[in-house]
Design an enzyme around this catalytic site. Sequence first.
Site, mmCIF file in Angstrom:
data_model
loop_
_atom_site.group_PDB
_atom_site.id
_atom_site.type_symbol
_atom_site.label_atom_id
_atom_site.label_comp_id
_atom_site.label_asym_id
_atom_site.label_seq_id
_atom_site.Cartn_x
_atom_site.Cartn_y
_atom_site.Cartn_z
ATOM 1 N N CYS A 329 56.159 81.800 4.350
ATOM 2 C CA CYS A 329 56.253 80.446 4.903
ATOM 3 C C CYS A 329 55.228 80.256 6.034
ATOM 4 O O CYS A 329 54.027 80.234 5.785
ATOM 5 C CB CYS A 329 57.675 80.156 5.355
ATOM 6 N N HIS A 427 61.412 81.855 0.946
ATOM 7 C CA HIS A 427 62.336 82.667 1.720
ATOM 8 C C HIS A 427 63.333 83.321 0.755
ATOM 9 O O HIS A 427 63.634 82.770 -0.300
ATOM 10 C CB HIS A 427 63.115 81.813 2.717
#
Length: 495
Positions: A329, A427
């Site tokens: 991310c 994630h």
Amino acid sequence: MTTLMVQGTTSDAGKSTLVTALCRWLKRQGVAVAPFKPQNMALNSAVTTDGGEIGRAQAVQAQAAGLAPHTDMNPVLLKPNTDVGAQVIIHGRAVTSMNAAAYHDYKRVAMQAVLESHQRLVDSYQVVMVEGAGSPAEINLRANDIANMGFAEAVDCPVILIADIDRGGVFAHLVGTLELLSESEQARVQGFVINRFRGDIALLQPGLDWLEKRTGKPVLGVLPYLTDFHLEAEDAIDLRQSAKADDLLRVAVPVLPRISNHTDFDPLRLHPQVQLIFVAPGQPIPPADLIILPGSKSVRADLARLREHGWDTALQRHLRYGGKVLGICGGYQMLGRSITDPHGLEGPAGESEALGLLEIDTVLAPEKQLRNVSGCLRLEDALVRGYEIHAGVSSGEGLANPAVTLDDGRLDGARSADGQVMGTYLHGLFESTAACSAILRWAGLQTVQKVDYHALRERDIERLADQVETLLDTGKLRELCGLSALSRGEAECAN
């Protein structure tokens, strides 16, 4: 239809753990129960089935209750992006960022969202199990409170107060907290739970007797300090490592000031063949096989801190010696050529030169991307499931060599031409056994032991429910939940 609230004498007293335990205990008995936290401040979050964002602890509690996570379970989420400000998420969607003083006035608006979500849960479930935040005795935060007694008073629900004996001073915590509450709030407290006790319970009994006499309220039970136990942390980084083999893969994670979703690394911390090292600010990155740049709530500011600590130089040295680098991310965005925030979403508007390890450029956009996804990791075509929570949109020629092929047809992430650097927006990718094993082999571990992270989490939720059943006053708990007492035979059948 009953609401029961768990409040704590301090942060990390065990509120999340007890709510998780009570949700599974009730589910075992066939009770339709839903978790709820009015207001959460955390950088660990999860994506819900209705496409929103809630605190990760509530997602775990939903699992304990046998439910899919929903935004009504955590209607107000605050994600700090500075020491004095946070992004405000209402019903799963980011609505604004504001400083603490402004939010104090905004609580009146936030309370409406809290009460709306709570009512929807009350209309749908037999029991709503509520987790408070911090302590109800934080005098400076009492005005317009929506997280603790302010909520309990608004919905007229009973409260259990939990304290952590491992911190020391447990009786002072309980009595002091009670003394700082108003008379009506004191009356709401229906009992105490003491958490993380180690030793001979007989030595604690005189203190329990004194506490009940002093306050006129019962001790509902004492929960032990559980070793080899894992439940995803609401915010604090869990540094515990279980017993490991001698020949380990060393994985280093630099701890950035606004690190987010560090629960990504729990499967690695629990893996018997991985030595996970969280590198504190100001500390050098030690020799490692794999360095992972984590997610960040303030990517450009955290990138600047990374350079201040000399970690960019350490990354270059690590790559020269053949090490692998993975970015997740915000960490993925840092691996590119540039990060631009034209709207000032995470701080002052502007552009930052990134690390230049992947041929991508990222622009932060107002609309946050929130998705639960699945697909195949390009490493070994390993199956992977995860979730996206990001405001950045990445572009560039590096995307032609993606990290993941998603089931919806999109491509995610990028890999360097030499195969040493990889980035992804996903994630939770280490929770997928096949994907975790593929990444560990990529990083240099030749024979990888398969670890079922979901089974480990389910095992520990069951352990918590066992503790409730054997160590707490279940008759009183059922009464507080508005349920009739179970006969012995019914209780045995429920278990």
